[in-house]
Scaffold this motif. Sequence first.
Motif, short mmCIF file in Angstrom:
data_model
loop_
_atom_site.label_atom_id
_atom_site.label_comp_id
_atom_site.label_asym_id
_atom_site.label_seq_id
_atom_site.Cartn_x
_atom_site.Cartn_y
_atom_site.Cartn_z
N LEU A 40 0.83 -1.21 0.00
CA LEU A 40 0.00 0.00 0.00
C LEU A 40 0.87 1.26 0.00
O LEU A 40 0.66 2.18 -0.79
CB LEU A 40 -0.91 -0.02 1.23
CG LEU A 40 -1.92 1.12 1.34
CD1 LEU A 40 -3.03 0.91 0.33
CD2 LEU A 40 -2.50 1.21 2.74
N PHE A 41 1.87 1.27 0.89
CA PHE A 41 2.68 2.48 0.98
C PHE A 41 3.57 2.66 -0.25
O PHE A 41 3.75 3.77 -0.73
CB PHE A 41 3.51 2.47 2.27
CG PHE A 41 2.65 2.53 3.49
CD1 PHE A 41 1.51 3.32 3.50
CD2 PHE A 41 2.96 1.81 4.63
CE1 PHE A 41 0.68 3.38 4.60
CE2 PHE A 41 2.13 1.86 5.74
CZ PHE A 41 0.99 2.64 5.73
N LEU B 101 1.20 4.12 -2.79
CA LEU B 101 0.85 5.52 -2.55
C LEU B 101 2.05 6.43 -2.82
O LEU B 101 1.90 7.50 -3.41
CB LEU B 101 0.36 5.71 -1.12
CG LEU B 101 -1.02 5.13 -0.84
CD1 LEU B 101 -1.37 5.27 0.63
CD2 LEU B 101 -2.07 5.82 -1.69
N ILE B 102 3.22 5.99 -2.40
CA ILE B 102 4.42 6.80 -2.63
C ILE B 102 4.63 6.99 -4.12
O ILE B 102 5.02 8.06 -4.58
CB ILE B 102 5.65 6.15 -1.97
CG1 ILE B 102 5.57 6.30 -0.46
CG2 ILE B 102 6.95 6.77 -2.47
CD1 ILE B 102 6.65 5.56 0.29
N GLU C 2 2.54 7.50 -6.28
CA GLU C 2 1.65 8.51 -6.84
C GLU C 2 2.04 9.92 -6.40
O GLU C 2 1.44 10.89 -6.84
CB GLU C 2 0.20 8.24 -6.40
CG GLU C 2 -0.22 6.82 -6.70
CD GLU C 2 -1.58 6.73 -7.35
OE1 GLU C 2 -2.45 7.54 -6.99
OE2 GLU C 2 -1.76 5.88 -8.23
N LEU C 3 3.01 10.00 -5.50
CA LEU C 3 3.44 11.32 -5.02
C LEU C 3 4.28 12.01 -6.09
O LEU C 3 4.80 11.37 -6.99
CB LEU C 3 4.28 11.15 -3.75
CG LEU C 3 3.56 10.75 -2.48
CD1 LEU C 3 4.59 10.52 -1.38
CD2 LEU C 3 2.57 11.81 -2.05
N LEU D 137 9.10 14.15 -3.55
CA LEU D 137 8.71 13.61 -2.25
C LEU D 137 9.01 12.12 -2.12
O LEU D 137 9.19 11.61 -1.03
CB LEU D 137 7.22 13.84 -2.03
CG LEU D 137 6.82 15.06 -1.20
CD1 LEU D 137 5.32 15.18 -1.16
CD2 LEU D 137 7.37 14.94 0.22
N ARG E 178 8.32 -0.91 -4.45
CA ARG E 178 8.56 0.46 -4.93
C ARG E 178 9.18 0.40 -6.34
O ARG E 178 8.75 1.10 -7.25
CB ARG E 178 9.54 1.19 -4.01
CG ARG E 178 8.95 1.87 -2.82
CD ARG E 178 8.34 3.22 -3.16
NE ARG E 178 9.33 4.25 -3.48
CZ ARG E 178 9.47 4.80 -4.67
NH1 ARG E 178 8.74 4.40 -5.67
NH2 ARG E 178 10.36 5.74 -4.87
N ARG F 178 -9.21 9.25 -10.89
CA ARG F 178 -8.87 9.50 -9.49
C ARG F 178 -9.95 10.36 -8.88
O ARG F 178 -10.30 11.39 -9.43
CB ARG F 178 -7.54 10.27 -9.41
CG ARG F 178 -6.33 9.49 -9.82
CD ARG F 178 -5.92 8.56 -8.70
NE ARG F 178 -4.79 7.76 -9.12
CZ ARG F 178 -4.90 6.60 -9.78
NH1 ARG F 178 -6.10 6.13 -10.08
NH2 ARG F 178 -3.84 5.93 -10.13
N LEU G 120 -6.44 8.48 1.37
CA LEU G 120 -5.25 7.64 1.24
C LEU G 120 -4.00 8.36 1.69
O LEU G 120 -3.15 7.80 2.36
CB LEU G 120 -5.10 7.17 -0.21
CG LEU G 120 -6.08 6.07 -0.59
CD1 LEU G 120 -6.00 5.76 -2.08
CD2 LEU G 120 -5.80 4.81 0.21
N PHE G 121 -3.91 9.64 1.36
CA PHE G 121 -2.68 10.33 1.73
C PHE G 121 -2.66 10.71 3.20
O PHE G 121 -1.59 10.80 3.79
CB PHE G 121 -2.42 11.52 0.80
CG PHE G 121 -2.00 11.01 -0.55
CD1 PHE G 121 -0.80 10.34 -0.70
CD2 PHE G 121 -2.83 11.14 -1.65
CE1 PHE G 121 -0.42 9.82 -1.91
CE2 PHE G 121 -2.46 10.62 -2.87
CZ PHE G 121 -1.26 9.96 -3.01
N LEU H 70 -1.27 7.61 4.57
CA LEU H 70 0.17 7.55 4.26
C LEU H 70 0.97 8.40 5.23
O LEU H 70 1.97 7.96 5.81
CB LEU H 70 0.42 7.99 2.83
CG LEU H 70 1.87 7.96 2.37
CD1 LEU H 70 2.36 6.55 2.23
CD2 LEU H 70 2.03 8.69 1.04
N LEU I 43 16.87 0.91 -5.96
CA LEU I 43 15.56 0.69 -6.56
C LEU I 43 15.70 0.07 -7.94
O LEU I 43 14.92 -0.78 -8.34
CB LEU I 43 14.78 2.00 -6.64
CG LEU I 43 14.18 2.47 -5.32
CD1 LEU I 43 13.41 3.75 -5.51
CD2 LEU I 43 13.27 1.40 -4.75
#
Lengths: 334, 324
Positions: A126-127, A130-131, A133-134, A138, A215, B51, B59-60, B63, B315
């Motif tokens: 989930l995180f 969500l990250i 989409e930032l 950020l 991620r 969205r 959601l945020f 977060l 990553l």
Amino acid sequence: MNKKYTLKKANKQTLQVVVNKYEKRVKKSSLSTKKANFKKALKRSRVSYAMMAPYLIIFLTFTIIPVIMSFALSFTNYDMLQAPKFIGLDNYVNLFLHDEVFLIALKNTLILAVITGPLSYIMAFLFAWLINELPHKLRGLMTLIFYAPSISGNAYLIWQLLFSSDRYGYINSFLLNLGIINEPIYWLSTPAYALPILIIVQLWLSLGVSFLSFRAGLQTVDRTLYEAAAIDGIRNRWQELWYVTLPQMKSQLLFGAVMQITNSLGIGMVSISLFGMPSTEYSAHTIVTHLLDFGSTNSTRLEMGYASAIAVILFLMMMASNLIIQKLIKRVGS
Amino acid sequence: MKKEINEQELDFSQLKDDQTLEEQVQDLKKQHLELKKSVKHKKYKRVRLSRSIAGDVILFVILFAFALFSAYPLVFAICNAFKPLDELFIFPPKLFPRHFTINNFIDLFNLMSNSRIPISRYFLNTIWITLAGTIGHVLLASLCAYPLAKHKFVGKKVLNQLIVYSLMFSTAVTSIPIYMIISGLHLLDTQWAIIIPSWGYTLGLFLMRQFMTNIPDDLLEAARIDGANEFTIFWKIVMPMVKPAWLTLIILLFQQLWGTDGGNYIFTENLKPLSYALSQIVAGGIARTGTAAAVTVIMLIIPITVFVINQSKMLETMASSGIK
């Protein structure tokens, strides 16, 4: 006439024998060529084997052989001083029938795994999602914030201060200030609070390698797929998640599951450093702490055979839950 | 997309008979270009993703709430390290220090330099264990990962399966036999007892292998045709290409080795790593609360710094971490 017939028959028979002989020879030679081919293949890839040898020797010595040894030792009585003595299934019988503490440890481990496993897995995804989409700037900061607890060594000892039993403990003073409680609570020595606290700390620690894998996986999902999906009538982000994102990430989801399951069944060190060994009424006792109690060289018991049986049970639990979860994940998005 | 273009190209019915061949070709080329343009235009036209604002907000909020939960204990530890001792015990406790001080760090330093074995000894031990473990692991694991990813040989499938399966159990399972093996190899009470097992870290090999499968085969084939042997290819072509992966391996192994306290394997005091010495100081009780906070910060700041520097590389590696 009769003679001719028998002669023919005899000829036929001898012919059959000859044919059989040849067939055998052909088989043999094909086998030997197969063997030769196999040898050739081995020889051809001797460079590959040479390159892998150093790592594989260490891998075998410190990963594969120990597992086999654990299995073997679990059927013996061994105290590191005298040679192991074969006692059959006695260790397992004792574990399940005569060791009440083990049953507590088993229960605690299962509770912890059933709660922290799925929850930490969902949190990690989930995180990560969500990250993703930032705004770009950020993302790095948020990734660091979530990942930091799991890389900061034994920083989880800070929770000891937060849950400290006197009024200076952060959570106690917070609750005292709000007037919710009248006197400080002995958080770490009250059995009822042990598992919830362990769950909180474990969740705090759990956004590790799998979180990073998610991620990274999310970044590689093809943007055009989302656009195509939007045209095809995907209406909200949940549908998008289920039909587009998750199927694209199956391999990362599998990897993450392996990591989270292994972690949540292997809780032990955190319990020892927060609640001590043994914890009050074994309230935070897990399979790993039970194993260390019998099998660590610091403990006075040194019952290595018994501890190996515990290790084998833990090993089987980890493998079984991994294989089940893998089967489940392969169905995602279908 | 390609198919579409080809079909259009083959549509000769529009062409007039009196055109010369060259003109026809020119025409076709124009058509092709236009089509290409329109397709490109379609591809890059942004479609608004679905969205809802309410969903975004909820959601945020979740977060950021969890970000606070995640960061709070660490911020708390760092703030504590900069508080004078009396401020650590005020009621109700405050998060941020009122009088900023670095006394805790100075105390720590004094404590360490007064001990029987100087702090530099522990520090060097940790650096040696971390460096030897990390470098050895990166070299051995990538040397092994290259054939696993790119060569064909008997037993490849079995090995790859074995590695995935051994990701599935934690080291707690094997701790007893490992102790016996280390003692059998006469490595007990040496730093090699920690260094050598760390070379066999399975996750590192797995990540390296996954990353190496992305290297194009043509490149390796070209080098082979040029007469390079496998070791040259590995060292000159493969290793530079998998730089993100070995940075990741370094981070992962660094985190483990930096925090190691020697466990059951090292008994001699002047062989023990920093983490052990620091934990002894923390065990000193309430009077050491300030120094303990300073210790936590020191142990925490280095792995985090290493991660911050290499985050993007890590990553990149993790993108190919999946199990298929």
